[in-house]
Design an enzyme around this catalytic site. Sequence first.
Site, PDB file in Angstrom:
ATOM      1  N   ASP A 114       0.870  -1.167   0.000  1.00 32.48           N
ATOM      2  CA  ASP A 114       0.000   0.000   0.000  1.00 32.48           C
ATOM      3  C   ASP A 114       0.916   1.229   0.000  1.00 32.48           C
ATOM      4  O   ASP A 114       2.145   1.122   0.118  1.00 32.48           O
ATOM      5  CB  ASP A 114      -0.963  -0.033   1.192  1.00 32.48           C
ATOM      6  CG  ASP A 114      -2.200   0.843   0.929  1.00 32.48           C
ATOM      7  OD1 ASP A 114      -2.165   1.672  -0.004  1.00 32.48           O
ATOM      8  OD2 ASP A 114      -3.198   0.697   1.653  1.00 32.48           O
TER       9      ASP A 114
HETATM   10  C1  NOJ Z   1      -4.041   3.852   0.178  1.00 32.11           C
HETATM   11  C2  NOJ Z   1      -5.231   2.967   0.364  1.00 32.11           C
HETATM   12  O1  NOJ Z   1      -5.144   2.293   1.597  1.00 32.11           O
HETATM   13  C3  NOJ Z   1      -5.424   1.941  -0.748  1.00 32.11           C
HETATM   14  O2  NOJ Z   1      -6.673   1.333  -0.575  1.00 32.11           O
HETATM   15  C4  NOJ Z   1      -5.309   2.580  -2.093  1.00 32.11           C
HETATM   16  O3  NOJ Z   1      -5.516   1.631  -3.115  1.00 32.11           O
HETATM   17  C5  NOJ Z   1      -3.923   3.222  -2.220  1.00 32.11           C
HETATM   18  N1  NOJ Z   1      -3.757   4.225  -1.183  1.00 32.11           N
HETATM   19  C6  NOJ Z   1      -3.690   3.862  -3.582  1.00 32.11           C
HETATM   20  O4  NOJ Z   1      -4.465   4.987  -3.711  1.00 32.11           O
END
Ligand code: NOJ
Length: 737
Positions: free
Chosen positions: A248
């Site tokens: 993430d």
């Molecule tokens: C953080 C989030 O937790 C995740 O769900 C998302 O896909 C990513 N950022 C990318 O934006």
Amino acid sequence: MTLSEKIGQLNLLAAGEGLATGAAGPTRLAERLDRGELGAVFGTKSLASARAMQERALAGSRLSIPLFFAEDVIHGHRTVFPLPIALACSWDMALIEATASHAACEAAAEGLHQVYAPMIDVARDPRWGRIAESPGEDPLLAARYAVATVRGLQGAGIAEPGQVAACLKHFVAYGATLSGRDYDNASLAWEDLIEIHLAPFVAGLDVGAASVMASFNAVNRLPMHANAPLIDGWLRGKQGFDGLVVSDYTGVQELSAHGIGAPHTVVARALHAGIDMDMVGEDYLRELPRLAVEGLDAQDCDMRFTPAEIEGLIDRACSRVLDFKARLGLLDDPYRGLDGAISAPPRAEGRALARRAAAAACVLLKNDRLLPLKAPCDVALVGPFAEDRANMLGTWSVAGDARDVVTLREALEIREGVRLQCARGCNVVDEAWLTDRLNVHGKTVETDPRDPGDMIAEAVAAARTAGLAIVAVGEAREHGGESSSRLAPDLPAPQRRLIDALSETGVPLVIVVFASRPLALGAVADAASALLYAWHGGIAGPEGVADILFGDAAPSGRLAASLPAHPGEVPLHHSEDPTGRPFRGRFEKFRTGWLDLSDDAAAARYPFGFGLTYSRLRYDAPVLSSTRARGDDGKIELRVTVTNEGDVDALETVQLYLSDPVARVTRPARRLIDFQQIAVASRQAATARFTVTLAQLRYPLAPSLEDAQMVWDPGSFVLHVGPNSRDTTAAEIVWER
Ligand code: NOJ
């Protein structure tokens, strides 16, 4: 490939300002592309920008290795559908698959190859803002949602035109975060991890999800981005997953803040755990060249790798990235999806689907014979969401455009014979600092500067004149989603005050709640003559609501998450374990579960699976093919006939729960094992048929993750069938070895 070419493939960046920012010149992204230090990009926002990046990447890469492009396509892309938790309330898997398939095609037409969906974190704490993105509290419903979404996104294959690679997230137990605080950790029994949180991943992997994203939290003290037992052991080893695992956003470097190593140590730990690509932080890019030469000897966290081991891990991750690109068809055609050959589906088709989905996601919680409304009629439309566009899109609608939303006012105004008067009644929240927080990503919450008393008086006067009020209340878009936990998940105070004042008029109130989480409605439910939980329904959310209010669509939604009776009654779900106390009839004070929750107030708790129709449905007693079964191949059929005694056709979701009253360990008082939707025409009957097999009786026993096994205990089981998790009829069965 050289070492640096391999490391470059593991780097995943956000498109940000793209290739150049005006006179300021090249961006970090452009620099990376020119040096062949980038494997993929997310958030490109247009086909032209993705194409320009691909051209630059191919020019910068000695071996002409293309990028792939990803995006957060969570509940629709340009066409924004209801929030995932709302879609789950439809319990209609064909509909959910259709929305995912539409989103995939819109995304593919813009050159996207992978989407960061489905989010399948089982969530039982409404304080957590990301419950909005989840399919709710139940592992079986979440598993079916995972299957439907992956099928819709990936279709016949991720290299097919109009399809994209799904990415199951967040791996894992992000929904079990402590106190509903975002990014916090989860400590839980291995059995619960397996049965509740891993189950939807198993389902998504079974239908071939091509990628997985790790979650920010730690599970039982080991942060997921370094969780080798769960990623390399369970996901890769036990489940045989051979797709791509991405981090993430800056999840790798955040491992240092979790307290498990210095920046270079956590890079080695993440790579070793099985994180193939590093999103945004660029820690792989920064640290791996040195680690590959020097290896690691980190005594502070007991981690050691030789240079050869690090190189082996880099090779492993790089080949997974290249495999993923090959599966996407990009190694054969680096411009696959970028040549404009895929056309987006017609917008009108998307709108119609969005409207159908919005109506199907609405859950009718109460109806004192007021709905459906009949024109001609006078209606006062009041509340801060009556004319709202931006909040209707809901959280994580990154490609959505609020101008596509038809407001509730507009949706009602065009109905023949509906004479509307509108009054805002109150603001979404009163506090200036909170309004600022809700407007941090753009101004979606307007503040009407008028005196609050005057605004309420205007709404009350409109309600009195019309003799009927539709009250549009709820949460702002930024009340939900990432980094948006709420201390008390209830309706904000000014909106409760508005409802109190309206209820004193005695005018019947149709209260429509536009929210991103299950809210404790408390007295709001008492004040309503009809109560409709509409969530944030996307571009056609308010139109779906209008369809339900006027009977053009029949309500069929069922809660995918329980609504608490009080904001303090969280976390909450239907599948609780029995306890030794209180004994029935004693410890009188705790009848509602809480000393300070009255019986009356407890009535505002709406159970999982609950939702009314415009009809009267009568369930016959369930009929079993046999009350006994034996061994692995045993089977029991359960049949239940539902009769529609009303005048309106209904879509009924028949739910089957199981309890295992005596087992080696305490088992949930009931858990959902199957459900089926049946159309029951007015004055007709229809029958739902279920087959119960041994697999549904099994449960995990897990002294550790590695020693987990699925077991069952012969004896009596109880099947509970009904329209929701509370109002069921029981049938006992016996299963022998
Ligand atoms: C953080 C989030 O937790 C995740 O769900 C998302 O896909 C990513 N950022 C990318 O934006």
